[in-house]
Design an enzyme around this catalytic site. Structure first.
Site, PDB file in Angstrom:
ATOM      1  N   GLU A 160       0.917  -0.958   0.062  1.00  8.53           N
ATOM      2  CA  GLU A 160      -0.266  -0.199  -0.510  1.00  8.53           C
ATOM      3  C   GLU A 160       0.937   1.065  -0.049  1.00  8.53           C
ATOM      4  OE1 GLU A 160      -2.599   0.784   3.702  1.00  8.53           O
ATOM      5  OE2 GLU A 160      -2.849   2.812   2.548  1.00  8.53           O
TER       6      GLU A 160
ATOM      7  N   ASP B 161      -0.032   3.024  -3.050  1.00  5.64           N
ATOM      8  CA  ASP B 161      -0.035   4.999  -3.190  1.00  5.64           C
ATOM      9  C   ASP B 161       0.799   6.319  -2.938  1.00  5.64           C
ATOM     10  OD1 ASP B 161      -1.901   7.483  -1.360  1.00  5.64           O
ATOM     11  OD2 ASP B 161       0.522   7.377  -0.756  1.00  5.64           O
TER      12      ASP B 161
ATOM     13  N   ASN C  22      -7.599   1.418   0.611  1.00  6.49           N
ATOM     14  CA  ASN C  22      -6.394   0.517   0.899  1.00  6.49           C
ATOM     15  C   ASN C  22      -5.576  -0.953   0.037  1.00  6.49           C
ATOM     16  OD1 ASN C  22      -5.464   3.105   2.217  1.00  6.49           O
ATOM     17  ND2 ASN C  22      -6.396   1.598   4.959  1.00  6.49           N
TER      18      ASN C  22
ATOM     19  N   GLU D  62      -4.847   0.158  -3.778  1.00  7.71           N
ATOM     20  CA  GLU D  62      -3.373   1.214  -3.944  1.00  7.71           C
ATOM     21  C   GLU D  62      -2.500   0.036  -3.740  1.00  7.71           C
ATOM     22  OE1 GLU D  62      -3.797   5.282  -1.546  1.00  7.71           O
ATOM     23  OE2 GLU D  62      -3.353   3.996  -0.563  1.00  7.71           O
TER      24      GLU D  62
END
EC number: 3.1.26.3
Lengths: 232, 232
Positions: free
Chosen positions: A47, A51, A120, A123
Site C-alpha cells: 500500500e 499510494d 488501501n 493502492e
C-alpha cells in the site's frame, strides 16, 4: 483460527481481465489483497508503494490532460481523484470487496465493505503491479481506471468559478485581465436576460455568455473564453 | 526588463553528464530551471509532476532496499529523503543554483541559493525527465542521486531505537517478543559493564550486546538481533 480464503483460478482470470493486467506471481496479488487483520504477509508495505505510484500516475495524467491548468488546480484535482472515497468507489467497481482476505473480527464487522480497507487494497494492488510489471503497467492501469472519471471532469469540478479560473490563468501568464461588457439585455424587469462579452485583447478572444443576471452571464462568458484559450 | 539568461551549450553537456540524462528538448530543461519570478513558462507545473515522480521513485527504492521494514518506517525514511533540506542539498551538489533563471528581485535577494527555489527546481527537473524520457529515466536518475544517501542510512536514522524497531517488526509478524537476559556484569560499581542477550525463540536467534548500562547493552543486543533477522 482463520483459514486462508484462497483465490480461485476462475476468479483470478476474471479479475486479471478487469484490471487489464495478468499477474505472473499470483501470490503477490494475494498479498495485496490481504488485510493486516488476516496475518502476515499483508498489504501494508504494498500500500505504501502503491499510494505513491498512484499519485504519480494520476499527476502525469492530469498534467497531460490539462496542459494549461496551473499547479494549484492540478493539485486540487488530484486530491479529488485519489482520496479515500474516490478509491473506495473504484475498488468497489473492481469487486475488491469480495476478494480481500480479512481476520475474523473485521470480516464479521463488515470489513469487506469498509472504505478505508478497500481504498488501501486498491493502492496495494497498484503497488503489486508496479513491483511486478514496472511503472509502465501502473500507467496503463491507472489511465484505464480514471478515463471515465476524467471525461466527467469539467471546470466546475475544479471547485472554482470560471471567472476566477480565467483570471488566475491570465495572471499566471502576466496577461492583462479580461474586460466584461454587457452587450444586450432583454425581457421584462423581473425576468431579464443579459448578454455579456468577455474580451481578452492579448489572445484576440471575444466570447459571449447569456444568463438571467449580469453575474451569471459574465460567468458563462468567462467559461466560453477559457475554453477558447485552452484550445488556442 | 530582465533578459533571458540562456543555457550555454558547454554547461548543458556538463549538466547532462552530471544528471546522467541527455535532454532531447533543451527547452524543456530550460522550463524546469525557470522560476516563476522570471516569467512564463516557468517550472511550477513541472514541479507538480516531478514532486510525485520523485516520491514514487524513492518509495520504490526504499521498498526494495529495506525488505523487512514496516510501512510506518518506510514513510518516515522517505520523508527524510524528500524534504526541502534534503532536496536543497542534492540540488546544490548538481549546481542548480547557477543554472536557474530568476526575476531580478529574486536574483538580487539571493534566490539562487534559496532552499525552496532550488528544491523545487530539482523536482521540476525530475518532472521534465519523466515527461521526456518516461518513468524509467526517473528511476535511473533518482537511484543514482540517492545511492550515496542510502549507504549512510542505518537503523539510527530511522528515528527509533533498536529495541522499538525490533519489537514493532516482531509484532507486525505476530511473533512473540524477544527476551532480554543479563548474562554477565564486570567492572567496579561506578563503571560496570553489562552483557545482555536478546533471544527470539521463533527465529532461533540469540544476539549479545555490551554496554555501560543494562539499557545500553539491551539496545545493542536488539540491534544485533535485528540485523540477524534482516539477513535471515
Amino acid at each position: 483460527m482463520h483459514r486462508p480464503q484462497n483465490f480461485p483460478v476462475k476468479d483470478q482470470s476474471n479479475f486479471f481481465h478487469k484490471i487489464g493486467y495478468v499477474f505472473k506471481q499470483p501470490e503477490l496479488l494475494q498479498e495485496a489483497l490481504t488485510h493486516r487483520s488476516f496475518g502476515y504477509p499483508n498489504n501494508e508495505r504494498l500500500e505504501f508503494l502503491g499510494d505513491s505510484a498512484l499519485n504519480c500516475a494520476v499527476s502525469a495524467l492530469l498534467f497531460k490532460e490539462f496542459p494549461l491548468l496551473p499547479e494549484g488546480n492540478l493539485s486540487r484535482l488530484r486530491a479529488n481523484l485519489v482520496n479515500q472515497q474516490a478509491l473506495f468507489e473504484l475498488a468497489s467497481a473492481l469487486g475488491l470487496g469480495d476478494l480481500i482476505r480479512l481476520g475474523e473480527g473485521e470480516r464479521k464487522s463488515g470489513g469487506h465493505y469498509r472504505p478505508s480497507i478497500l481504498a488501501n487494497a486498491l493502492e496495494a494492488v497498484i503497488g503489486a503491479i508496479y513491483l511486478e510489471g514496472g511503472f509502465i503497467e501502473v500507467e496503463n492501469f491507472v489511465n484505464n481506471l480514471y478515463k471515465p472519471l476524467l471525461q466527467d471532469l469539467d471546470l466546475e469540478t475544479l471547485g472554482k468559478d470560471p471567472k476566477t479560473m480565467l483570471q488566475e490563468y491570465l495572471q499566471s501568464r502576466r496577461v492583462a485581465l479580461p474586460e466584461y461588457t454587457v452587450i444586450a439585455t432583454s425581457g421584462e424587469a423581473h425576468r431579464q436576460k443579459f448578454r455579456v462579452e468577455c474580451a481578452i485583447a492579448k489572445f484576440n478572444v471575444r466570447a459571449v455568455g447569456e444568463g438571467t443576471s449580469r453575474r451569471r452571464a459574465e460567468q458563462e462568458a468567462a467559461k466560453q473564453a477559457y475554453e477558447l484559450i485552452v484550445q488556442y
